[in-house]
Design a protein around this motif. Structure first.
Motif, PDB file in Angstrom:
ATOM      1  N   ARG A 134      39.546  22.699  65.577  1.00 33.96           N
ATOM      2  CA  ARG A 134      39.211  21.442  64.926  1.00 33.96           C
ATOM      3  C   ARG A 134      39.418  21.505  63.418  1.00 33.96           C
ATOM      4  NH1 ARG A 134      33.537  19.447  67.766  1.00 33.96           N
ATOM      5  NH2 ARG A 134      34.412  18.871  69.806  1.00 33.96           N
ATOM      6  N   SER A 135      39.404  22.686  62.866  1.00 35.13           N
ATOM      7  CA  SER A 135      39.454  22.849  61.412  1.00 35.13           C
ATOM      8  C   SER A 135      40.855  23.080  60.869  1.00 35.13           C
ATOM      9  CB  SER A 135      38.563  24.027  60.984  1.00 35.13           C
ATOM     10  OG  SER A 135      37.230  23.838  61.406  1.00 35.13           O
ATOM     11  N   ARG A 186      42.861  21.675  58.000  1.00 34.30           N
ATOM     12  CA  ARG A 186      43.228  20.289  58.284  1.00 34.30           C
ATOM     13  C   ARG A 186      43.137  19.405  57.044  1.00 34.30           C
ATOM     14  NH1 ARG A 186      43.850  17.856  63.129  1.00 34.30           N
ATOM     15  NH2 ARG A 186      43.075  19.734  64.159  1.00 34.30           N
ATOM     16  N   SER A 212      48.662  19.653  66.100  1.00 31.01           N
ATOM     17  CA  SER A 212      47.277  20.042  66.291  1.00 31.01           C
ATOM     18  C   SER A 212      47.204  21.340  67.076  1.00 31.01           C
ATOM     19  CB  SER A 212      46.504  18.945  67.028  1.00 31.01           C
ATOM     20  OG  SER A 212      46.426  17.786  66.250  1.00 31.01           O
ATOM     21  N   GLU A 247      35.860  21.003  75.620  1.00 32.42           N
ATOM     22  CA  GLU A 247      37.009  21.587  74.927  1.00 32.42           C
ATOM     23  C   GLU A 247      37.038  23.104  75.088  1.00 32.42           C
ATOM     24  OE1 GLU A 247      37.806  20.326  70.901  1.00 32.42           O
ATOM     25  OE2 GLU A 247      36.758  18.437  71.248  1.00 32.42           O
TER      26      GLU A 247
END
Length: 282
Positions: free
Chosen positions: A208-209, A254, A276, A22
């Motif tokens: 991701r958060s 998130r 996202s 990623e």
């Protein structure tokens, strides 16, 4: 060429490789690959036993590595934590036969079995507790008490079901809360590639958060809406053409998405879209 150590197996292996993918780095396609060159990013990856990563980093053989905080501390290597990565979280605790021990002082003159003997010995020394022995076992630590090898254990605790099955229960405060970490050699000047690696991994962690939220709100409610969504840094507000309203784009944790959407709806915000965030945008 920046040299980076990555766990070659176990619970850290695939999540570590996925995070590096990623972040834009090449990763191996087969578990048989032990070395992988990534010339576009000026890197070379070495896939090592998780317990060995800290040793190689501490010796300066590689510039950085990914391992567990527990493995780093247990290794005694000349390496330090550089960045917490937010995956492979676990709690390390003492456990003994139910009802036999309540606090760390009860461990004095008792035998402790663990796969992390250095970590346990250092922790007990800091607490001023001297056990009879710290017994090293590579696995199935919870069986050691029933088999008479130890009086209690120190191990990673997840659900606790395995301990209960062995007649054990946790006691005292946690020894350590662990997770995957990026490490580097203690006292060494990090090469530029480590700074780039750090920045990219921080971008993945943020991506991701958070989610990216867009909404439209009447101007008279804008300040109220912004208080609901303060954002990672600050919301981006744009006026709507021919409308007494504003479009807001903001990063929202998130886990708070549904609560924030409800709060915005309650004050009259409209057209909420949640997407996202990709690490490449960071």
């Amino acid at each position: 060429m920046l040299r980076i150590a990555v766990p070659n197996k176990g619970s850290l292996s695939e999540p570590a490789s996925e995070m590096l993918r990623e972040a834009g780095y090449r990763q191996r396609r087969s578990s048989r690959e032990l070395v992988l060159a990534d010339p576009e990013n000026g890197c070379e990856f070495f896939f090592l036993r998780p317990r060995d990563v800290a040793v190689y980093v501490g010796a300066g053989t590689v510039h950085a590595g990914i391992t567990g905080r527990d493995l780093l501390l247990d290794s005694g290597a000349d390496a330090v934590e550089h960045l917490a990565l937010g995956f492979a979280r676990s709690t390390f605790r003492f456990a003994a036969p139910a009802g036999t021990m309540r606090e760390v002082g009860d461990i004095a003159r008792r035998r402790v079995a663990s796969s992390y003997t250095t970590l346990v010995a250092d922790h007990l020394a800091k607490q001023g507790v001297e056990p009879a022995e710290v017994v090293h076992l590579d696995g199935a630590v919870e069986s050691s008490v029933g088999l008479g090898v130890a009086d209690l254990i120190a191990d990673v605790v997840e659900t606790g079901s395995t301990l209960k099955a062995a007649g054990l229960e946790v006691f005292g405060e946690p020894i350590l809360t662990s997770e995957a970490v990026l490490i580097r050699q203690a006292g060494a000047v990090a090469p530029p590639g480590v700074r780039t690696l750090t920045r990219r991994l921080e971008g993945v962690i943020t991506a991701r958060s958070y989610v990216l939220m867009d909404y439209v709100v009447p101007n008279e409610l804008l300040e109220q809406a912004v208080r609901i969504t303060p954002g990672f840094e600050s919301p981006t507000v744009s006026p709507q053409h021919h409308r007494d309203a504003s479009a807001v784009r903001v990063m929202v944790p998130r886990g708070d998405t549904n609560r924030v959407m409800d709060a915005l709806h309650d004050i009259g915000a409209r057209a909420i879209i949640v997407t996202s965030i990709h690490a490449s945008r960071m």
